[in-house]
Design a protein around this motif. Structure first.
Motif, short mmCIF file in Angstrom:
data_model
loop_
_atom_site.label_atom_id
_atom_site.label_comp_id
_atom_site.label_asym_id
_atom_site.label_seq_id
_atom_site.Cartn_x
_atom_site.Cartn_y
_atom_site.Cartn_z
N ASN A 6 0.85 -1.18 0.00
CA ASN A 6 0.00 0.00 0.00
C ASN A 6 0.90 1.24 0.00
OD1 ASN A 6 -2.17 -1.70 0.08
ND2 ASN A 6 -2.42 -1.54 2.32
N ILE A 7 0.57 2.14 -0.90
CA ILE A 7 1.46 3.26 -1.16
C ILE A 7 0.73 4.58 -0.89
CG2 ILE A 7 2.88 4.40 -2.93
CD1 ILE A 7 3.82 1.57 -2.60
N ILE A 8 1.46 5.50 -0.24
CA ILE A 8 0.94 6.86 -0.09
C ILE A 8 1.70 7.74 -1.07
CG2 ILE A 8 1.10 8.87 1.40
CD1 ILE A 8 -0.03 7.42 3.60
N VAL A 9 0.97 8.53 -1.83
CA VAL A 9 1.67 9.36 -2.80
C VAL A 9 1.90 10.78 -2.29
CG1 VAL A 9 1.06 8.02 -4.82
CG2 VAL A 9 -0.48 9.81 -4.03
N GLN A 37 10.82 4.52 -0.64
CA GLN A 37 10.20 5.33 -1.67
C GLN A 37 10.28 4.56 -2.99
OE1 GLN A 37 12.00 9.19 -2.04
NE2 GLN A 37 10.04 10.21 -2.29
N VAL A 38 9.16 4.53 -3.71
CA VAL A 38 9.10 3.75 -4.96
C VAL A 38 8.47 4.57 -6.09
CG1 VAL A 38 9.01 1.46 -3.88
CG2 VAL A 38 6.89 2.76 -4.21
N TYR A 39 8.74 4.16 -7.31
CA TYR A 39 8.05 4.74 -8.47
C TYR A 39 6.85 3.87 -8.79
CZ TYR A 39 12.32 7.42 -9.30
OH TYR A 39 13.37 8.27 -9.17
N VAL A 40 5.69 4.53 -8.96
CA VAL A 40 4.50 3.76 -9.33
C VAL A 40 3.76 4.46 -10.47
CG1 VAL A 40 4.09 2.68 -7.08
CG2 VAL A 40 3.17 4.97 -7.53
N PRO A 41 3.04 3.67 -11.29
CA PRO A 41 2.20 4.30 -12.32
C PRO A 41 0.98 4.93 -11.67
CG PRO A 41 1.96 1.91 -12.35
CD PRO A 41 2.99 2.21 -11.32
N PHE A 42 0.68 6.16 -12.03
CA PHE A 42 -0.43 6.86 -11.40
C PHE A 42 -1.14 7.65 -12.49
CE2 PHE A 42 -2.44 9.96 -8.52
CZ PHE A 42 -2.84 9.12 -7.50
N GLY A 43 -2.31 7.20 -12.89
CA GLY A 43 -2.97 7.81 -14.05
C GLY A 43 -2.08 7.63 -15.25
N LYS A 44 -1.77 8.72 -15.91
CA LYS A 44 -0.94 8.62 -17.10
C LYS A 44 0.54 8.82 -16.78
CE LYS A 44 -4.17 9.71 -20.78
NZ LYS A 44 -5.42 10.17 -20.09
N LYS A 48 6.37 9.26 -7.52
CA LYS A 48 7.00 8.64 -6.35
C LYS A 48 5.97 8.48 -5.22
CE LYS A 48 11.62 10.70 -6.80
NZ LYS A 48 12.56 11.64 -6.13
N GLY A 49 6.14 7.43 -4.44
CA GLY A 49 5.28 7.25 -3.28
C GLY A 49 6.02 6.46 -2.21
N TYR A 50 5.43 6.41 -1.03
CA TYR A 50 6.05 5.68 0.08
C TYR A 50 5.29 4.39 0.38
CZ TYR A 50 8.71 9.88 1.25
OH TYR A 50 9.55 10.94 1.23
N VAL A 51 6.02 3.34 0.67
CA VAL A 51 5.40 2.09 1.09
C VAL A 51 4.99 2.23 2.55
CG1 VAL A 51 5.73 -0.38 1.47
CG2 VAL A 51 6.87 0.77 -0.45
#
Ligand SMILES: Nc1ncnc2c1ncn2[C@@H]1O[C@H](COP(=O)(O)OP(=O)(O)OP(=O)(O)O)[C@@H](O)[C@H]1O
Ligand SMILES: [Zn+2]
Ligand SMILES: [Zn+2]
Length: 761
Positions: A6-9, A37-44, A48-51
């Motif tokens: 689960n990621i918080i952006v 901190q990770v890179y995730v696809p978000f919309g288009k 970056k977001g945190y686990v």
């Protein structure tokens, strides 16, 4: 290894609970940990977001869950560490991740943020002193306070002045108009290094202080990180030791957090740090608005300050070069949070320090039994300061038996001996403090003739009086096991009819004192007189300025204050805190009495202390009289061992709250059943592989009524669980959390966990 993260952006968003779930790619499973901190696809886009949570439970249709793209490796933000800490808190204290995150990460508030300003003295010292004399002549107290502080310390935070000095903005503006001070915005003047050079005011440590500092610095220089417990008698100069250690850290480019109980975080204390470190210090208190708190943390993160001083929550200051955490008065129960997660700042500090290789220094004249136990068993390193600074003697303590006073016909709340000494001090123009120990006295019942207190035969804690519709004359109840008896009409020990609760409060004592000593100037400090935010500091500074002879108060007056002219301390009802219905009662009493006694004789004249009590023989009173921590500890450990209380064993309290009493009870009952089932399963599993079940065995008691069984129409039931091993309790909590999840029987019940509670329920 978990399947999903689960990621918080947006970590500073108010809705920290807004998380997005992603699949963890196979190759990442071993590496990915909480807080990363990770890179995730978000919309288009890719962002970056945190686990913040690792889980096996998909939150929506599996086929639609996207994959994490990669781990951010170029920098490790401080937030990562704090999120990992939140995860540890969730695990060890029981709470949702959302609760835990809200505790460690400040919420960004839309900018009602105040600009940081400071106030600078524009005059030379000589000019300032002549202005000061003028203000004094006119009795302009606020102006006197401000100007004398600025003479010592020519540049100060505006917030410091308003909050700690109780000088209003109007007064500052008046002095600005007069050309005495100048208000400057902080960034315009900031030049930390040169400022620090002009500061650095400090005392020369004595031999004992130096040897403690040396011992810790030796480790620091060798990059050995540990937890130390400094056990130093009252007035031994612990604060000076802390400051020396901080200076050492700062010189190495490191940062420090200093936790001080809010009530001891007075202007006097704060100024000592200010005088030494100038504007590298920042102060936090619980009155800060979320916006102000966020600001403070931003400054810390930007490296604008290196030292954060504050209560419990200052522990989460986002320092990225944290080297040292100091916890002063480490025995204080305010270090335990009363809201979810119910974390203890001491344990949490040690975990945070472990994560970043920092050291922890705990300090107290009366260490908690828990900490001293750990020091004795080698988990912490014990360092001692056995003498007061400048060879000042510890105060002389006398114990007065109140039962004898009653027999001799003295019905006053002031014993004959105390009155004599008060008379003497008034003659000599010295100051005194009268302390009434009113900690958690609600409900306890004792005999005025013989001092007998009603106790539970099973738990050895005092029974509390409950008055209900069915029992208008009251019944006596044990909060640990539910044992109850009807309210007795006579004392079971001596037959006297003088059996009742204790009623005298500070107000009544003030009246009695004023009647007995009409010439005395009296100040009173309690919940009433300190209700507004200035009250507390005003009373303290008035007393420090010797505007009164006698200060009467509750436990608020005993915490770490340094009034050199106080030579007499009277403790009016020493044993009241012995009746609190939890297992810390004797420890609290010893700590309060020793700390109260420690306020006497800190200046040039030696101090005397009178402890008035119905239980002169109780070991916590006796040990306080001798100021013998060791003796107290030995006795107390015997009691804890016998009744299986912490630190020998561990305790978990489960609190079930509901609008219906029956619902609260039923939920608690279900949990007890689940504990039994869990226990049976473990037992069978362990025996199958030939392991000893004893070390995992838990002893649940309850459901019972807590001390306050109903608040705002919410009913509460508690379960107490004792066991040897802390981890077993954590496992059990995990199991119960799992059991309750999606279980309809708990839909109207709120369940909270409290590990090794600091206060009774
Ligand atoms: N080396 C020193 N030389 C002279 N005075 C000192 C020295 N160290 C401390 N003091 C002074 O002694 C007083 C007591 O010190 P401090 O308040 O640090 O003690 P403490 O151990 O924190 O006491 P408590 O636990 O009772 O609050 C202070 O006024 C302080 O300025
Ligand atoms: Zn009696
Ligand atoms: Zn009991």
């Amino acid at each position: 290894m978990a399947e999903y993260a689960n990621i918080i952006v947006d970590i500073f968003n108010e809705k920290l609970d807004k998380t997005f779930q992603y699949r963890i790619p196979e190759a990442m499973k071993e590496k990915l940990t909480l807080g990363m901190q990770v890179y995730v696809p978000f919309g288009k886009r890719n962002i970056k977001g945190y686990v913040v949570e690792l889980t096996d439970e998909p939150e929506f249709e599996v086929a639609k869950i996207k994959e994490i793209i990669g781990i951010v490796t170029d920098s490790v933000p401080i937030e990562s560490q704090l999120i990992a800490l939140a995860g540890w808190m969730k695990k060890n204290y029981g709470a949702t991740m959302n609760h835990a995150l809200k505790t460690v990460i400040p919420i960004k508030k839309k900018s009602n943020a105040v600009e940081h300003k400071s106030v600078r003295l524009k005059l030379t010292e000589i000019e300032a002193k002549s202005e000061l004399a003028e203000f004094e002549r006119k009795h302009q107290k606020a102006r006197v306070r401000l100007l004398s502080a600025l003479i010592e310390n020519p540049q100060m935070d505006q917030s410091m002045i308003t909050q700690k000095l109780n000088v209003s903005g109007t007064v500052i503006r008046a002095l600005e108009t007069m050309g005495i001070v100048e208000v400057v915005s902080e960034r315009s003047y900031r030049n930390p290094v040169s400022h620090l050079d002009s500061k650095g005011y400090h005392l020369t440590l004595n031999e004992e202080q130096q040897s403690v500092v040396d011992a810790i610095e030796r480790d620091l220089d060798q990059k050995i990180a540990k937890t130390y417990l400094i056990k130093g008698v009252t007035g031994s100069g612990k604060t000076e030791v802390y400051m020396e250690l901080i200076a050492h850290m700062l010189a190495q480019g490191k940062q420090a957090i200093v936790l001080i109980p809010e009530i001891a975080l007075t202007f006097q204390t704060v100024m000592r740090f200010y005088n030494r470190f100038g504007d590298r210090v920042s102060i936090m208190n619980s009155r800060l608005s979320p916006g102000e708190r966020f600001d403070q943390f931003e400054r810390a993160k930007n490296g604008d300050v290196d030292i954060m001083i504050g209560p419990r929550s200052a522990l989460f200051t986002p320092f990225s070069k944290l080297g040292l955490i100091i916890i002063d008065e480490e025995h204080e129960s305010s270090y335990k949070s009363e809201t979810l997660p119910r974390y203890h700042a001491r344990e949490t500090a040690i975990e945070r320090a472990r994560m970043c290789g920092a050291s922890v220094v705990l300090g107290s004249a009366t260490p908690s039994v828990e900490s001293y136990y750990k020091a004795k068993t080698g988990e912490y390193e014990l360092l001692e300061l056995k003498h007061r600074v400048a060879e000042k003697p510890l105060p002389k303590v006398e114990v007065v038996d109140l039962r004898e006073e009653l027999k001799a016909g003295n019905r006053s709340i002031l014993s004959v001996r105390l009155q004599e000494l008060m008379e003497d001090r008034l003659k000599k123009g010295q100051q005194m403090m009268l302390f009434i120990n009113r900690r958690g006295v609600a409900g306890f019942v004792s005999c005025r003739a013989c001092g007998h207190v009603l106790k539970c035969p099973h738990c050895d804690v005092s029974l509390s009086q409950h008055v209900t519709r069915q029992h208008p004359e009251g019944k006596m109840v044990c909060h640990y096991c539910g044992y109850e008896i009807p309210m007795p009409k006579t004392c079971p020990a001596c037959g006297s009819r003088y059996i009742s609760g204790f009623k005298a409060g500070t107000q009544k004592i003030e009246m009695i004192v004023k009647e007995r000593f009409p010439q005395a100037r009296v100040l009173r400090m309690d919940m009433d007189t300190t209700r507004n935010k200035e009250g507390y500091e005003q009373i303290l500074s008035a007393f420090a300025n010797q505007e009164a002879d006698i200060l009467i108060g509750t436990q608020m007056i005993v915490k770490g204050h340094d009034f050199p002219n106080v030579t007499l301390v009277g403790v009016l009802a020493a044993d009241l805190s012995l009746y609190v219905s939890d297992y810390h009662a004797a420890e609290r009493t010893f700590q309060l009495l020793t700390q109260a006694a420690g306020r006497a004789g800190r200046g040039s004249e030696p101090g005397e202390v009178v402890i008035q009590t119905y239980q002169p023989d109780h070991y916590s009173v006796q040990a306080a009289k001798e100021q013998d921590y060791e003796a107290f500890y030995e006795q107390e450990m015997e009691y804890r061992r016998m009744l299986l209380y912490p630190p020998v064993w561990n305790m978990l309290v489960i609190l079930c709250a509901s609008k219906q009493e029956q619902t609260a009870y039923d939920s608690a009952k279900l949990l007890v059943q689940e504990i039994d089932t869990w226990q049976e399963n473990i037992k069978a599993a362990m025996e199958r592989v030939g392991e000893d079940f004893k070390k995992k065995r838990v002893f649940p008691v309850g459901p019972a009524d807590p001390a306050v069984a109903k608040v705002n129409d919410i009913y509460k039931k508690v379960i107490y669980i004792k066991t040897k091993d802390y981890q077993t309790l954590v496992e059990l909590k995990d199991r119960l959390e799992h059991y309750m999840r999606d279980n309809r029987a708990f839909k109207d019940t709120v369940v909270q966990f409290d590990f090794n509670p600091m206060s009774g329920f």
